[in-house]
Motif scaffolding. Structure first.
Motif, PDB file in Angstrom:
ATOM      1  N   GLY A 387       0.843  -1.188   0.000  1.00 49.18           N
ATOM      2  CA  GLY A 387       0.000   0.000   0.000  1.00 49.18           C
ATOM      3  C   GLY A 387       0.872   1.228   0.000  1.00 49.18           C
ATOM      4  N   ASN A 388       0.260   2.385   0.201  1.00 52.54           N
ATOM      5  CA  ASN A 388       1.055   3.607   0.120  1.00 52.54           C
ATOM      6  C   ASN A 388       2.026   3.781   1.282  1.00 52.54           C
ATOM      7  OD1 ASN A 388      -0.719   4.286   2.164  1.00 52.54           O
ATOM      8  ND2 ASN A 388      -1.456   6.181   1.217  1.00 52.54           N
ATOM      9  N   THR A 518      -3.357  -5.320   2.606  1.00 50.59           N
ATOM     10  CA  THR A 518      -3.125  -3.892   2.406  1.00 50.59           C
ATOM     11  C   THR A 518      -2.649  -3.215   3.686  1.00 50.59           C
ATOM     12  OG1 THR A 518      -5.454  -3.349   2.869  1.00 50.59           O
ATOM     13  CG2 THR A 518      -4.841  -3.711   0.568  1.00 50.59           C
ATOM     14  N   HIS A 520      -2.313   0.868   4.620  1.00 49.32           N
ATOM     15  CA  HIS A 520      -2.638   2.169   4.038  1.00 49.32           C
ATOM     16  C   HIS A 520      -2.479   3.298   5.052  1.00 49.32           C
ATOM     17  CE1 HIS A 520      -4.615   4.997   1.335  1.00 49.32           C
ATOM     18  NE2 HIS A 520      -5.380   5.389   2.335  1.00 49.32           N
TER      19      HIS A 520
END
Length: 579
Positions: A387-388, A518, A520
């Motif tokens: 994820g980011n 994920t 995030h």
């Protein structure tokens, strides 16, 4: 898989040093004879190096001098010429800033020992966490016939009639002290019960995991991983390993013949089944890079995701390595994988295939090696999150995590480095509760330096006193294979390399969704870009020495944290004579 042995006899590599009557041959032989070695030992028989990581400052390996003697017996019996060679020994319990910083140095040193000396094959005598991967990496880079024998785990520890697992109970008792549930006198008494025999950690920590990885890769004889250090069968295993390496040299059976893509797949699935250490991810990625096998983090997630964890050992389960051995050890696990169609039938150092050598083993304790329907975790392995916040990936061990925290959204409480964590964690005024996400920066390969095992941050005392034993923790660090908890590790790129972890601030919201893989950071792309543009690296480049070399050449955790110039097999050609 068919293996075609080399024709024997042939001129061995060691004969370039010892096998003639020139001045140089006599020079090499003559100096060796000051040890009382008779002339016939130089007659063309295989010269086998016992690469021994014995050290009294590596307590897990402090018994390996005795084991080396048993290896020698086996080599002599099979017609070889054994030579014991001290190898760089990176101690997990003594080296600072962290043994991981010296794994690559050990691999480099041993590689050059193997390449530059008159040997035809090697027995890799290992035990402590980094000694196994470092020597395997060296063997992969030279591609000389090599085989692993480990020192074995220590016996069970006991305190107040409770099994005490190496490391695992250290974390547990330490938290109990902070929660007011244990006295310092009790802690001191427990210390004396933790390590009651020679050997490495008795949990499924990194040492036992890497012993299992060596066996699953096919680089150790079947059954090697779990035999306790003080059991006579450990000495028998050393003797048999010494015998086997001589035949491997005669057959020219090399690491590249054994550590194939399919063998690494076996190791990844085995790690899932045993609830192995997340450190295996880094070590096998680095090892694959030496062999030339294209292995990635995604392979770890894909191959291990649907493999149940069936070995009921701490830190994920109940028992210790001693019980695992009595139950049948790793061969039983490999047989289970074979029966499920999850074991590639690869060649091993024994000359047999992986499945063939375990087909007749039996499980002697189904509370230790569980039936699939009673698995600790139905979906084991290592979860790779992206994820980011972790563009290149981060890892989590589901079998050691709290199920209720596998999907979580919480407020970040940020520690800029390990010293910042130590300064703040016991402060009663720290703005934190059990719903928060603890974030630790600058503890990756470049940041610590060396990527220490500090990712399993201890919880704040005021949270522990509520009876809370786990929180979501995120870092670019590693954690001990003996540790447990919902701990997200190896976040890549690391903070010191300018990864997004570097710009997380107190109060930022972080979302973790392990089932969907994920991780995030709840910020816009524009805000992340703005913070990264303003970021300045707090980590200074070391002035010189090995620390400078490490900082400039270490790669990210997502590729194994090896040095960029050490990837690939360089072989072991005979060097030019210097005389």
């Amino acid at each position: 898989m068919a293996f075609k042995p080399a024709q024997w006899p042939r001129k061995l590599r060691s004969q370039e040093w010892f096998g003639g009557n020139t001045r140089d041959h006599i020079y090499h032989r003559g100096w060796m004879k000051n040890q009382g070695l008779p002339h016939h030992l130089f007659d063309g028989r295989p010269v086998i190096a016992i690469m021994n990581t014995w050290s009294e400052l590596t307590p897990c390996n402090a018994h390996l001098r005795d084991l080396a003697e048993k290896v020698k017996y086996g080599i002599y019996e099979a017609g070889g010429f054994p030579v014991e060679v001290p190898a760089f020994s990176a101690s997990e319990s003594a080296f600072r800033p962290t043994a991981m910083m010296f794994r690559n140095l050990a691999a480099m040193a041993v590689e050059e020992q193997m390449r530059g000396q008159p040997i035809d094959g090697a027995v890799l005598l290992v035990g402590c966490d980094k000694t196994t991967p470092s020597l395997l990496m060296a063997a992969a880079s030279t591609d000389l016939p090599s085989i692993v024998v480990t020192g074995g785990p220590m016996l069970n520890g006991y305190f107040q009639n409770e099994r005490v697992g190496s490391g695992t109970h250290l974390w547990k008792f330490s938290e109990a002290i902070k929660a007011g549930e244990m006295t310092m006198d009790e802690f001191a008494e427990a210390e004396n019960s933790m390590s009651r025999s020679a050997g490495s950690c008795n949990t499924m920590g990194t040492a036992s995991t890497m012993a299992s990885m060596a066996e699953a890769l096919g680089m150790a004889l079947s059954g090697n991983a779990a035999i306790p250090a003080v059991d006579s069968r450990r000495r028998m295993m050393a003797h048999m390993t010494g015998m086997r390496i001589v035949q491997m040299v005669k057959d020219d059976l090399k690491p590249s013949d054994i550590m194939t893509r399919e063998a690494f797949e076996n190791a990844i699935r085995t790690n899932a089944a045993i609830g192995g250490s997340t450190n295996a991810v880094i070590h096998l990625l680095a090892l694959a890079g030496r062999v030339g096998v294209d292995l990635t983090l995604d392979d770890w997630d894909r191959l291990g995701r649907d493999v149940p964890t069936i070995v009921n050992l701490m830190p994920s389960g109940k028992y210790l390595m001693e019980e695992f051995f009595y139950a049948g050890g790793l061969p039983v696990v490999l047989k289970r994988l074979a029966e499920a169609g999850l074991l590639n039938d690869c060649l091993t150092v024994s000359g047999e295939t992986a499945a063939a050598q375990v087909k007749d083993v039996r499980n002697h304790n189904e509370d230790v090696i569980l039936p699939v329907e009673k698995a600790l975790t139905k979906s084991g392995g290592v979860a790779v999150l992206r994820g980011n916040l972790a563009p290149d990936g981060a890892v989590l061990k589901p079998s050691a995590a709290t199920p209720e925290l596998m999907v979580h959204r919480g407020r970040a409480v940020v520690f800029e480095d390990i010293d910042d964590y130590k300064a703040k964690i016991d402060d009663e005024d720290l703005d934190i509760d059990e719903t928060c996400v603890m974030v630790l920066k600058n503890c990756g390969p470049k940041g610590y330096p060396g990527m220490s095992e500090v990712g399993n941050m201890g919880l704040p005392p005021k949270v522990l006193r509520k009876g809370i034993t786990d929180m979501v923790r995120i870092s670019d660090a590693r954690m001990s294979g003996t540790a447990y908890g919902t701990v997200i590790l190896h976040t890549s790129p690391e903070a010191a390399a300018g990864g997004p972890l570097a710009i997380v601030q107190n109060g930022d919201m972080i979302e973790v969704d392990v089932p969907n893989r994920t991780l995030h950071l709840d910020l816009s792309d524009e805000e992340i870009a703005s913070r990264l543009a303003a970021w300045r690296n707090p980590i200074e480049t070391p002035v010189g020495g090995y620390a400078r070399l490490f900082h400039e050449h270490v790669m990210g955790a997502d590729t194994g944290a090896d040095f960029d110039f050490l990837r690939g097999c360089r072989g072991a050609p005979v060097p030019k004579d210097s005389h």
